[in-house]
Design an enzyme around this catalytic site. Sequence first.
Site, PDB file in Angstrom:
ATOM      1  N   GLY A  26      -0.696  -3.714   5.829  1.00 10.61           N
ATOM      2  CA  GLY A  26      -1.514  -4.584   5.996  1.00 10.61           C
ATOM      3  C   GLY A  26      -2.092  -4.581   7.270  1.00 10.61           C
ATOM      4  O   GLY A  26      -2.686  -3.425   7.971  1.00 10.61           O
TER       5      GLY A  26
ATOM      6  N   THR B  27       0.848  -1.250   0.029  1.00  9.21           N
ATOM      7  CA  THR B  27      -0.059   0.091   0.047  1.00  9.21           C
ATOM      8  C   THR B  27       0.825   1.182   0.021  1.00  9.21           C
ATOM      9  O   THR B  27       2.110   1.134   0.308  1.00  9.21           O
ATOM     10  CB  THR B  27      -0.839  -0.207   1.524  1.00  9.21           C
TER      11      THR B  27
END
Length: 577
Positions: A467, A384
Site C-alpha cells: 500500500g 499486492t
Amino acid sequence: MKFVLFSSIAAFFSLIFITVPLFAQIDRESGKQFATRSEVIGKRGMVATSQPLATQVGLDVLRRGGNAIDAAIAANAAIGLMEPTGNGIGGDLFAIIWHEESGRLYALNASGRSPQGLSYDRLMEVLDEQGRSSISRLDLTSVSVPGAVDGWFTLHERFGSLPMDDILSEPIYYAEEGFPVSEVIAMRWNASVPRLINQAGAFEETFTIDGRAPQKGEIFRNPDLGNTFRLLAEEGRDAFYRGEIARNIDEWMRENDGYLRYEDFANHTSTWVDPVTTNYRGYDVYQIGGNNQGTAVLQILNILEGFNLSESGFASEETLHLLVEAKKLAYEDRAKHYADPAFYNQPIDHLLSKEYAAERREMIGERAMDELTTGIDVTRDGDTIYLTTADQYGNMVSLIQSNFAGMGTGFVVPGTGFSFQNRAALFSLDPQHPNVYEPGKRPFHTIIPGFVMKDGEPWFSFGNMGGGYQPVGHVSILTNIIDFGMNIQEAGDALRWMHGGSSEPTDDMDETLTRPGTIYLESSIPYGVVRGLQSRGHSVQIGNQFFGRYQGIMRDPDNGVYYGASESRVDGQAAGY
C-alpha cells in the site's frame, strides 16, 4: 560487603552489555548482524517472488530457454493462484523492463479504467442511496477493468520468447492438481474469508474448503482458474477481453447491479510509457509515475540528497527524523498531483526538479512538522505481490501486480476462478481533485515497480508491496545500499520504519496535514533512538504494523552474475542457476 556485592553485580551487567553486541556480531560468519541469510548468486538466471513454488515456476521457464519476460508472466500466473490474498488476474499490473538487445528501459502501465457507463453523478446517487461518503472496497462501484492479463500479453507480444501455452503450463498444473498453502498466505487467507464469504458470486466455492480458508500445508485447488488459464493459452488475450470470459462477466454484472460491461473489456488497452527518473548520488532511479505513487520515491530521494545520511548513520535518530520529514513533504504532493495523465497534466518536471527539492528541503528543521501542504498550487492498506526476474541474455523485469485490499472485492463470477480488484475505491470524490472519479479513467495506484541504472547500465531491479508504504520501502532499500553500504539481502532484512498521517489522494483538495502523524518502527530499534524522536515531537509506535515485502535482483557485470534477495519476514524466495 554490600558495596562489594553491588560492584560485582554492576560489573556483571556491564560485562553483559559490553559483550552481547560482540556476540551478535559473530552470529553470522559474514555480513551485517541483522542479516537473515546470504544473497543468492546465479550466472544464467534469477527469480525472486514472495512464494517459493512461484519462484520455481519462473526458474523452470528460464531453464527451458525462456527469457525474463516469459518467467515473469509464468511466476505471476502461479502466484496469482498461490497467493490470492495479494494478487490475481482480477487486478492490475505495472512493469519496468530492461531489454538487453535494444539496450533500453521500457515501462508498462497495465492498470484498468472505470466503467464507461457509470457517470460521476450516477456514482454519487448510488453512494447517497447507500448512505456512504466514499466508495466501499466491498461494493461493485470499486471494480475497475482488470488489466493484468492484457499486461501479460502486451509484454509477451513485444518481448516474449516461449509460446504462451508453454509459459502457463505449470500454473495450469498447480491450479488443477493443487499446491500446499504456505504459512503467511494461510494466515492472511484466514483473515479475508469471514469478510468476503457472503459476497455475491462464487467466492465460497472458489476460495474456501467447506466454507473455511485453507490451512498451512493443506493442498488447495482452483480448477476454474486452471480453465481460465487454458483459455488464455489457447485463445490469447481476446478470450479475456473480447471472448467468453468478457461475455460472462457482462452477464453477471447486469444480473448483480454491477457496472462493468463487455465494451469496457473490449476497449481496454495497456500503455507503454516513458518512466520518470532522478539521479541519486550517481544512480539513476526509475519509476512509472502517472497514476501511481512511484514519483514520490524520486521526490523523497531528491530531498534526502542534500543530507549526509552515511554520516548520520543507519537507523539513528537524525536519519530517521530526516527520512520521515522528507516523506511528509513528498506525500503532500502525492495527495494533490498524482492522477491519470490522460485526464490531468501532472507538473512532473517541477515536482522532480532539484530546485523544487531544495525549496522543500529548507522546511525540514529539528522538530517534527505538524502543518504542511503541497508546495505548488493512501492509504496504508493494500495487498499486492512484487516479483523480479533476470535471464542469461541480460534482460531484467521488475513487476508488481495487485487486487488492492484483501483478496479484492470478493466478487467472483462463477467459473472464472478469480476475484475482482477494488482499486476504484482510491478515486477521490472531490470534483476539483485531479484524481476525481470519471468514466473510463484510471484510479490512483499504490503499486510501484522500481529499477536503477548505473553509468548507463542496468544495476538493480527491486520493489516491495504494501500500500502506501511502498515509496518508503523503496527509499529505505536504496539508502540502505547506497548510503549505508548494505548488500541487497541485508538491505531488506534491516530495521524498517513507516510513517502514517499524511494527506491522501482520495482527500479533498483543501485538506492539509495538520498533525505530526505516527512513526512506526520494528522492535529492534534501540530505545534511546525512540526517546530522541519523541523529544523532537514525533509520536512513535513499536511493532504491530505492516512493513511490506521486498524482492530484488542486482546485476554484477564484472563477475557476470546476478545477486538475488527476497523477503525474510514472510514466505519469499530468491533462486538462481
